[in-house]
Design a protein around this motif. Structure first.
Motif, mmCIF file in Angstrom:
data_model
loop_
_atom_site.group_PDB
_atom_site.id
_atom_site.type_symbol
_atom_site.label_atom_id
_atom_site.label_comp_id
_atom_site.label_asym_id
_atom_site.label_seq_id
_atom_site.Cartn_x
_atom_site.Cartn_y
_atom_site.Cartn_z
ATOM 1 N N THR A 131 -9.366 0.028 -0.878
ATOM 2 C CA THR A 131 -9.030 0.269 -2.124
ATOM 3 C C THR A 131 -6.862 0.797 -1.718
ATOM 4 O O THR A 131 -7.291 1.070 -0.943
ATOM 5 C CB THR A 131 -9.386 1.141 -3.117
ATOM 6 N N VAL A 174 -3.354 11.068 -1.133
ATOM 7 C CA VAL A 174 -3.747 9.455 -1.958
ATOM 8 C C VAL A 174 -4.842 9.166 -1.293
ATOM 9 O O VAL A 174 -5.682 9.224 -0.217
ATOM 10 C CB VAL A 174 -2.323 8.202 -0.992
ATOM 11 N N GLY A 175 -5.972 8.423 -2.412
ATOM 12 C CA GLY A 175 -6.988 7.607 -2.351
ATOM 13 C C GLY A 175 -7.911 8.538 -1.280
ATOM 14 O O GLY A 175 -7.951 9.698 -2.115
ATOM 15 N N ALA A 176 -8.676 8.097 -1.094
ATOM 16 C CA ALA A 176 -10.003 9.119 -0.442
ATOM 17 C C ALA A 176 -10.279 9.746 1.144
ATOM 18 O O ALA A 176 -10.303 8.225 1.411
ATOM 19 C CB ALA A 176 -10.898 9.461 -1.334
ATOM 20 N N VAL A 177 -10.772 9.736 1.397
ATOM 21 C CA VAL A 177 -11.248 10.199 2.843
ATOM 22 C C VAL A 177 -12.925 10.122 3.044
ATOM 23 O O VAL A 177 -13.598 10.842 2.149
ATOM 24 C CB VAL A 177 -10.675 10.680 3.949
ATOM 25 N N ALA A 181 -12.966 4.474 -0.275
ATOM 26 C CA ALA A 181 -12.809 3.464 -1.233
ATOM 27 C C ALA A 181 -11.938 2.270 -0.291
ATOM 28 O O ALA A 181 -11.140 2.544 -0.127
ATOM 29 C CB ALA A 181 -12.802 3.005 -2.589
ATOM 30 N N ASN A 230 1.023 -1.266 0.051
ATOM 31 C CA ASN A 230 0.133 0.084 -0.115
ATOM 32 C C ASN A 230 0.629 1.363 0.580
ATOM 33 O O ASN A 230 1.209 1.542 1.341
ATOM 34 C CB ASN A 230 -0.662 -0.106 1.574
ATOM 35 N N SER A 276 -8.847 7.723 5.660
ATOM 36 C CA SER A 276 -9.508 6.491 6.009
ATOM 37 C C SER A 276 -8.771 5.717 6.190
ATOM 38 O O SER A 276 -7.663 4.855 5.455
ATOM 39 C CB SER A 276 -10.312 7.269 4.855
ATOM 40 N N LEU A 298 -4.395 1.156 4.852
ATOM 41 C CA LEU A 298 -5.175 3.073 4.918
ATOM 42 C C LEU A 298 -4.981 3.162 2.912
ATOM 43 O O LEU A 298 -5.158 3.239 2.229
ATOM 44 C CB LEU A 298 -3.542 3.544 4.934
ATOM 45 N N ARG A 299 -7.185 3.377 3.692
ATOM 46 C CA ARG A 299 -7.811 3.768 2.180
ATOM 47 C C ARG A 299 -7.287 5.594 1.668
ATOM 48 O O ARG A 299 -7.076 5.470 0.364
ATOM 49 C CB ARG A 299 -9.486 4.323 2.129
ATOM 50 N N GLY A 300 -6.712 6.002 2.027
ATOM 51 C CA GLY A 300 -6.651 7.812 1.799
ATOM 52 C C GLY A 300 -6.658 8.845 3.100
ATOM 53 O O GLY A 300 -6.642 8.669 4.242
ATOM 54 N N ILE A 301 -5.146 9.470 2.452
ATOM 55 C CA ILE A 301 -5.013 10.410 3.067
ATOM 56 C C ILE A 301 -5.314 11.860 2.732
ATOM 57 O O ILE A 301 -5.187 11.909 1.446
ATOM 58 C CB ILE A 301 -3.122 10.163 3.793
#
Lengths: 490, 490
Positions: free
Chosen positions: A338, A328-331, A336, A248, B346, B323-326
């Motif tokens: 992911t 990075v990603g989403a909150v 998701a 990740n 998240s 860790l889905r996101g920051i």
């Protein structure tokens, strides 16, 4: 001291008798729109400033770096018999003024009885018999940074009308692109270093100390920027199907960043502080002598703690690594389940003498390698991704070193003493501001010390809506410039 | 075994003679739009499925939880003398079909000679004398999840026409809201547990193993979600003026997250694994026996390493913190030299038996407290901010525990053996999938083991454009269901 006091009174009397005239000239200057991206506006400002200088006897040149950039206005006033030359810097361009919240048009200077925030009313200053120094002029660049231009012009008028002559050669260097990040200043200085040559560079920009006391600053931190990208799988993966197995990049980045600094501000990169030049005893004493506003600021910001144990002033005299952002990603709603394909972070380093961006880059990249990272400069292809367990792209932004003049050189000592005589009290001496300006470049290119001498009130709203200058600050700056010009010697 | 083989041949013969009829009925079922947010569409599907079941002699009820939710279709077929009841689960709702890339209308079933991705052409199957099992039906829900519905209907037709009778009571439970996250399933099961009662719950959803081999799965990981917010100053601060002094929430969050897990997947929260029930010897052996596709997947994803040393199958049998996101500040062009006011992260936790969301919450929050964090459940006011050096908001999303049936209970053993007899080879036994479904709730509410028996081809594009079912997989499922119904006993 006796004669200076006499001159001081003469200056003050002149100014009191010519308040309306001074304000009228200043308002005229403020009517010129001055966002540097509009070249016509910039040309009109450069012309107005040049004309005003020529009327005071200056030789004026417009300096560029060979490109079609907004010019620096260089004015030179040679004084017979003078052996020292002082270069006074300000900038005639301003921030854009399209922020919401302007009470009156930013290009129509308006005088009010105090701070707009405190509900002050408009004042018909042209009809008023006297001007209250607590009144303020509202306009873009009233404080940042046309006030020093007007103060110099009026100071010279005051000297001439009172029969006093400067004892130093005067150069003014008024930049036209400061609010755009001074992209051509370095080139202009290099190209015209002979024309700008002098013994002391006095920069008037920014506000006075939050305590309201007059301050001089003798340096700024340098800076450099770093964008980091860490890579995961080539497509986003379902965290249930691949979590615990596919790396990740978010958590990889977290561990990379955690290894760079602790949460009390200490930078953990070996060699990061190797080049740090310690503050002198006098600089440390000056820091300690600064009025303590830390508790009030912490309360205003609802801080539950500060990083480390030092005062704010001492903290920003040290180098720093600031994490500007992570992506990075989403909150929240958009999160998701992911594993994302990459994670990015943005860092700004604040440097102190004698750190350099190159050395910071070297020790940071060496440290990342020691931590097991392969550092690349561009996005890797899939073969490169597959061949390296930990891959990070490091994109460095151009930066510049810090600058600290110290208090010891003869021109700096002379300035401190002369300012003290002029304002009647020792100014606050700030060894180095926390923010960054390319003062190192100026000092190195022109081979003279640079000292900051801000004149604007602290609450001037620079860069925001309702930028303003307290009129008393303009009066004080006129008095100060005039007295320096007849007193400064070493 | 002899009589089963005879029945197997009878079923196969029946199916071969009725291919067009079976496909026609399936296509009719696939023409019903079935996105669960459209209640009219859902009602039309529930009616079509109910009618098809009634035609096979089922007693049918539509089950709800007392609200106006999409109903579960419960069909019951009682077999004289049977002592066991098997509940077959599938869902008749589908994912939305508004993705770009559909080659033909998702609600107009189309048969092609193979995979669209491989350039297969449309086939006029109604005019074809025989149907190639490599042909595929393209339509939304062709694989996910109307295929098991059609397979059960056709299996019963095959038994009836070949003069064979089931030896277990049959219930089918077809959900109408699975793709919306099954928000009412738990309520429906609780309310109707008597009606749904049985001895074994067989869930057909999702694809077969990537290797193409037939698999049974005996559990899924559970999950819970956590949104974290860490607080900095009440307004964004200039990193030059305040860096090293005002706490940066980005770096605080980084250190918090780094303390939660390492970058090899190990969760560092004390007590996190306390409730983990170890895999049995048989489960470990089954994991080891799974075909190794790890190297191919790692190569496809250009992974430079994997987290830890375990295989993918073993890795996703352990609990995980992903860790889905920051979200904090900005990077790249948008990065500013700023200390942001807050930083968010998240996380999704994947749980294994016997972890529970509540216990994960407890040990995580206790650990954060031990690390010096004050954990709050809502945004703090400024007094709270100012009173706590390290404040984190923890918002937990509702979750559910993992489920693992094991291989040992009599109905599960019987199913494994019966499937082995039906397909002529031992199926792959997957102790637990990495993803999450509320199987724990189903098993606990209905007090029977739950086993997953997916029938769709692995490359069925479920949830995406061009969802499809390989026709050979439908034939195999019909054969399998029919043989189970005449063979399954314990």
């Amino acid at each position: 001291m006796g004669s200076r006091s006499v001159i001081g009174r003469q200056i003050a009397d002149y100014r009191a008798e010519h308040e309306h005239e001074i304000l009228a000239e200043f308002c005229e200057l403020l009517r010129h729109r001055n966002v540097a991206t509009n070249r016509q506006d910039i040309a009109s400002n450069a012309e107005a400033v040049s004309d005003a200088l020529r009327r005071r006897g200056f030789d004026v040149q417009l300096l560029d770096d060979g490109s079609d950039c907004p010019p620096c206005v260089l004015g030179e006033l040679t004084v017979p018999g003078a052996t020292r030359t002082v270069v006074f810097y300000a900038h005639y361009d301003g921030q854009p003024a399209d922020q919401p919240g302007w009470t009156t048009d930013p290009w129509t200077p308006t005088v009010r009885s105090g701070s707009t925030a405190a509900g002050a009313a408009d004042v018909d200053w042209q009809q008023a018999r006297t001007v209250d120094p607590e009144w303020r002029i509202y306009a873009r660049s009233a404080s940042d940074d046309k006030a020093p231009v007007q103060a110099m012009l009026s100071a010279l008028d005051a000297l001439r009308c009172t029969g006093n002559a400067p004892i130093v050669n005067i150069k003014v260097l008024y930049e036209g692109e400061e609010e755009q990040g001074s992209p051509h200043l370095s080139g202009i200085l290099s190209r015209h270093r002979e024309a700008i040559a002098g013994d002391l560079f006095v920069l008037s920009d920014g506000p006075q100390h939050p305590s309201g006391r007059f301050q001089l600053f003798f340096g700024v931190r340098g800076m450099t920027g770093l964008e980091l990208t860490v890579y995961g799988p080539t497509r986003p993966l379902h965290s249930g199907h691949f979590g615990n197995w596919a790396p990740n990049p978010a958590i990889m980045l977290v561990h990379l960043l955690a290894a760079l600094r602790d949460d009390d501000g200490a930078v953990l990169i070996p060699g990061f502080t190797a080049d740090v030049r310690d503050l002198t005893g006098a600089e440390r004493a000056a820091l300690t002598a600064l009025p303590g506003t830390d508790r009030a600021i912490a309360a205003e910001l609802a801080l539950g703690r500060t990083e480390g144990q030092d005062s704010l002033a001492a903290s920003i005299s040290r180098p720093a690594l600031n994490l500007r952002g992570i992506e990075v990603g989403a909150v929240g709603e958009r999160a998701a389940n992911t594993i994302d394909t990459r994670a990015r972070a943005s860092i700004d380093f604040r440097l102190v003498p004698d750190q350099t961006p190159d050395r910071i880059r070297d020790c940071t990249e060496r440290y990342l390698a020691d931590l097991g990272w392969t550092v690349v400069a561009a996005d890797p292809d899939t073969a490169t991704l597959a061949a390296h367990p930990r891959l990070v792209k490091a994109e460095w932004q151009s930066g510049y070193p810090a600058y600290r003049a110290g208090f010891d050189s003869p021109p700096v000592c002379a300035l401190i003493e002369s300012v003290t005589r002029a304002i009647g009290v020792e100014p606050l001496l700030v060894p180095m501001l926390g923010g960054s300006l390319p003062l190192h470049t100026i000092a190195a290119t022109l081979a003279m010390p640079v000292v900051g001498m801000p004149i604007a009130n602290y609450d001037n709203n620079q860069h925001g809506a309702n930028e303003n200058l307290r009129i008393g600050n303009l009066w004080a700056a006129i008095d100060l410039y005039a007295q320096l010009l007849v007193d400064l010697s070493w």
